[in-house]
Design a protein around this motif. Structure first.
Motif, short mmCIF file in Angstrom:
data_model
loop_
_atom_site.label_atom_id
_atom_site.label_comp_id
_atom_site.label_asym_id
_atom_site.label_seq_id
_atom_site.Cartn_x
_atom_site.Cartn_y
_atom_site.Cartn_z
N THR A 291 0.83 -1.20 0.00
CA THR A 291 0.00 0.00 0.00
C THR A 291 0.86 1.25 0.00
O THR A 291 1.83 1.35 0.76
CB THR A 291 -0.91 0.02 1.24
OG1 THR A 291 -1.71 -1.17 1.27
CG2 THR A 291 -1.83 1.23 1.21
N ILE A 292 0.52 2.20 -0.88
CA ILE A 292 1.14 3.51 -0.84
C ILE A 292 0.05 4.55 -0.63
O ILE A 292 -1.12 4.30 -0.91
CB ILE A 292 1.95 3.82 -2.11
CG1 ILE A 292 1.03 3.86 -3.35
CG2 ILE A 292 3.07 2.80 -2.31
CD1 ILE A 292 1.73 4.35 -4.61
N VAL A 293 0.45 5.73 -0.13
CA VAL A 293 -0.54 6.78 0.17
C VAL A 293 -0.03 8.12 -0.34
O VAL A 293 0.40 8.98 0.45
CB VAL A 293 -0.83 6.87 1.69
CG1 VAL A 293 -2.08 7.72 1.94
CG2 VAL A 293 -0.99 5.50 2.32
N PRO A 294 -0.05 8.35 -1.66
CA PRO A 294 0.32 9.69 -2.15
C PRO A 294 -0.63 10.73 -1.60
O PRO A 294 -1.85 10.54 -1.63
CB PRO A 294 0.22 9.55 -3.67
CG PRO A 294 -0.69 8.38 -3.90
CD PRO A 294 -0.45 7.46 -2.75
N THR A 295 -0.08 11.81 -1.09
CA THR A 295 -0.87 12.84 -0.41
C THR A 295 -0.50 14.21 -0.96
O THR A 295 0.68 14.52 -1.08
CB THR A 295 -0.64 12.80 1.11
OG1 THR A 295 -0.95 11.49 1.60
CG2 THR A 295 -1.50 13.82 1.83
N VAL A 296 -1.50 15.01 -1.28
CA VAL A 296 -1.27 16.34 -1.83
C VAL A 296 -2.05 17.34 -0.97
O VAL A 296 -3.21 17.10 -0.62
CB VAL A 296 -1.75 16.43 -3.29
CG1 VAL A 296 -1.63 17.86 -3.82
CG2 VAL A 296 -0.94 15.48 -4.17
N SER A 297 -1.39 18.46 -0.64
CA SER A 297 -2.08 19.53 0.07
C SER A 297 -2.08 20.78 -0.79
O SER A 297 -1.23 20.96 -1.67
CB SER A 297 -1.39 19.82 1.41
OG SER A 297 -0.08 20.31 1.21
N PHE A 298 -3.04 21.66 -0.54
CA PHE A 298 -3.17 22.91 -1.26
C PHE A 298 -3.03 24.05 -0.26
O PHE A 298 -3.68 24.03 0.79
CB PHE A 298 -4.53 22.96 -1.96
CG PHE A 298 -4.74 21.82 -2.93
CD1 PHE A 298 -4.46 21.98 -4.27
CD2 PHE A 298 -5.20 20.58 -2.48
CE1 PHE A 298 -4.64 20.92 -5.16
CE2 PHE A 298 -5.39 19.53 -3.36
CZ PHE A 298 -5.09 19.70 -4.71
N ASP A 299 -2.19 25.01 -0.57
CA ASP A 299 -1.91 26.06 0.41
C ASP A 299 -3.18 26.84 0.75
O ASP A 299 -4.24 26.67 0.13
CB ASP A 299 -0.79 26.98 -0.08
CG ASP A 299 -1.14 27.73 -1.36
OD1 ASP A 299 -2.32 28.10 -1.54
OD2 ASP A 299 -0.24 27.96 -2.19
N LYS A 300 -3.06 27.70 1.73
CA LYS A 300 -4.25 28.37 2.26
C LYS A 300 -4.94 29.23 1.22
O LYS A 300 -6.18 29.29 1.17
CB LYS A 300 -3.87 29.20 3.48
CG LYS A 300 -3.44 28.36 4.67
CD LYS A 300 -3.12 29.22 5.89
CE LYS A 300 -2.71 28.35 7.08
NZ LYS A 300 -2.39 29.15 8.28
N ALA A 301 -4.15 29.89 0.34
CA ALA A 301 -4.77 30.73 -0.68
C ALA A 301 -5.55 29.88 -1.68
O ALA A 301 -6.68 30.23 -2.06
CB ALA A 301 -3.69 31.54 -1.39
N ARG A 302 -4.96 28.76 -2.11
CA ARG A 302 -5.65 27.88 -3.07
C ARG A 302 -6.88 27.24 -2.41
O ARG A 302 -7.93 27.11 -3.04
CB ARG A 302 -4.70 26.80 -3.58
CG ARG A 302 -3.56 27.33 -4.42
CD ARG A 302 -2.65 26.21 -4.89
NE ARG A 302 -3.30 25.37 -5.91
CZ ARG A 302 -2.76 24.25 -6.39
NH1 ARG A 302 -1.60 23.81 -5.91
NH2 ARG A 302 -3.40 23.56 -7.33
N THR A 303 -6.73 26.85 -1.15
CA THR A 303 -7.87 26.27 -0.43
C THR A 303 -9.02 27.26 -0.33
O THR A 303 -10.19 26.89 -0.53
CB THR A 303 -7.44 25.81 0.97
OG1 THR A 303 -6.43 24.79 0.85
CG2 THR A 303 -8.61 25.27 1.76
N LYS A 304 -8.70 28.50 -0.03
CA LYS A 304 -9.73 29.53 0.08
C LYS A 304 -10.45 29.71 -1.26
O LYS A 304 -11.68 29.84 -1.31
CB LYS A 304 -9.10 30.85 0.53
CG LYS A 304 -10.10 31.95 0.80
CD LYS A 304 -9.41 33.20 1.33
CE LYS A 304 -10.43 34.32 1.60
NZ LYS A 304 -9.75 35.55 2.12
#
Length: 534
Positions: free
Chosen positions: A268-281
């Protein structure tokens, strides 16, 4: 109500597992399928995060939540009488020793190493260890040798068997852990965290509240969710609700699945991506303008990503009937059943534990084609609104509770059947083979396909659970969660944490046709930019 059974040293409390709990326990016996983990990365001074404080805090939480410190008892072949068993500690000191025995502090191990080891290495949990805490930091030195004023990167992993509880319990535990770890001392030092002595005093108070008086607790193990949901009042009502459940299941049609090859050992692998606060907003603003939530949009993203993957790859090992759009696509998700519970029965003078399994399940069905006569964006948002409408209709149905009650029964029966088959297969493998008689049966009506492409675990805004202001000595910045999967498992997670949106995909890289899931994941992320940020 279950009655305590006497053990030579202390009272032992027991409770039979419910259907839903059993559906998670029985498959976990072989290799820990569904064992949950929650990883959080944070920064803190070294003097805030030291071994004595960690041991005490974990011991406090295990004392507050008996299932974390319980074990499971099962006699061979007795699938209907699997029991939780809990033996309370005889003193606060015993509680501390028990907590310390279920903590691992490992210097120098990275987030990826911790998660990979938990998911793909030997099982961390067992029937006698249902919860475990792992703490790592960014250097290879022992915690006691670090500069007390240095800001250090830490990783924690809270591990728990899924039949103990759900994601809501896991995240609430992490919040309580950090509140004890990074919360302010109640002594005169206004900027200090709680001392070891203060934490030990809390542990003693928790133990005295529960166990200082003989037989002060009637049953510390929380009741099953099934027993706390409204139940049918008569035979006719039970029959009517069962018919409704079966009819609702017949309406769930979906034939799309990722082509599986089942080659090699599960990994099992778990690629994880986050979006900075400006993009999230910006993403939140866009979804709001279209009348949906991010959770609704994630279903539509998976829908588009799969259809575009099918269209781009002629080598997909799937029937032509799935390519022409005649069979819809189905996805599933979990439902928090806690708002539907009857008020918990008072357990003596104790506050109720939030560690119990309280999940239901619902499905979303969407078309499996993209019309050429309309802009892709309008189709996308129309489907996101369809997801919202389907979810809203299900949540508002007066049959929601009864359908999930029936689903728990189905899951329990299915788990017992598969467990018996697995046990008999293992037993037969060690015995001489005997001929199997051939039997004939009449052909049955072929049911409509009812397969889900993928499961989505949509956790919402976790910053509503993590009260960051309550632990000012810590800076939480990274969160990854999931479970130890069975072969061929796949689950997409979506949530907000530390002001950012996160998407992760946990999947078995050895179980699927080469490149297909990678292409799908790439298109999910591309869809965020195309639809949610445009």
């Amino acid at each position: 109500m279950s009655k305590p059974a006497e053990s030579p040293k202390a009272t032992k409390y027991e409770r039979i597992l419910g259907d839903n709990e059993l559906s998670y326990f029985l498959p976990s016996r072989a290799d820990g399928a569904n064992d949950m983990y929650l990883h959080i990365g944070f920064r803190a001074r070294r003097d805030v995060v030291n071994s004595p404080r960690i041991f005490l805090i974990w011991s406090i939480l295990r004392l507050r939540h008996p299932l974390l410190a319980s074990h499971v008892e099962m006699e061979e072949g007795m699938y209907d009488s699997v029991r939780f068993a809990y033996v309370p500690p005889l003193s606060a000191r015993d509680a501390l020793l028990d907590g310390e025995a279920n903590v691992e502090i490992c210097p120098g191990r990275t987030k990826d190493e911790l998660i990979d080891g938990y998911l793909n290495g030997p099982r961390t949990l067992s029937n006698t260890r249902l919860s475990y805490l792992i703490v790592s930091h960014s250097t290879t030195d022992d915690l006691g040798n670090l500069d007390p004023d240095a800001i250090t990167e830490f990783n924690i992993m809270i591990c728990a068997a899924h039949f103990l509880g759900d994601g809501m319990a896991l995240h609430q535990t992490a919040n309580d852990f950090f509140s004890l770890l990074g919360g302010k001392s109640e002594e005169s030092c206004t900027d200090c965290v709680r001392s070891v002595d203060e934490l030990y005093a809390i542990l003693e108070d928790e133990w005295k509240l529960r166990w200082a008086c003989e037989a002060s607790v009637e049953q510390p193990i929380p009741a099953t969710t099934e027993s706390r949901l409204p139940s049918p009042k008569c035979k006719f009502q039970r029959a009517a609700l069962k018919v409704d459940f079966e009819n609702s299941q017949d309406r769930l049609v979906g034939g799309h699945t990722f082509p599986r090859i089942g080659a090699g050992t599960r990994r099992t692998i778990v690629p994880t991506v986050s979006f900075d606060k400006a993009r999230t907003k910006a993403i939140l603003k866009k979804c709001k303008s279209e009348g949906v939530t991010i959770s609704n949009a994630l279903f539509a993203l998976c829908n588009f990503a799969w259809m575009r993957t099918m269209r781009a790859r002629d080598d997909l090992a799937i029937p032509d009937s799935l390519r022409d759009g005649s069979v819809p696509m189905m996805m599933y998700s979990a439902l928090n059943m806690r708002p539907y519970l009857d008020p918990p029965l008072p357990l003596s003078h104790l506050p109720s534990s939030y560690w119990f399994l309280s999940v239901g399940y619902f499905n979303i069905v969407l078309p499996s084609f993209i019309p050429s006569t309309a802009p892709a964006s309008s189709t996308f948002w129309h489907r996101a609104r369809s997801v919202k409408a389907q979810g809203g209709k299900y949540m508002k149905s007066p049959m929601l509770v009864s359908r999930n009650q029936e689903m728990a029964k189905v899951r329990g029966r299915r788990a017992r059947m598969f467990a018996k088959e697995d046990d008999e297969e293992m037993k037969a493998a060690s015995e001489p083979k005997t001929p199997v008689p051939i039997t004939m049966s009449l052909p049955l009506k072929k049911p409509a396909p009812s397969s889900a492409l993928i499961g989505l675990s949509l956790l919402g805004n976790l910053d509503a659970t993590y009260q960051h202001a309550a632990f000012p000595a810590l800076e939480l910045h990274t969160l990854t969660t999931g479970s130890r999967q069975r072969q061929g498992g796949m689950l997409l997670f979506g949530y907000s944490f530390a002001g950012k949106m996160w998407i992760s995909l946990g999947w078995d890289v050895n179980a699927f046709q080469q490149g297909v899931v990678q292409d799908f994941w790439t298109r999910v992320l591309a869809g965020v930019e195309e639809f949610l940020e445009s």
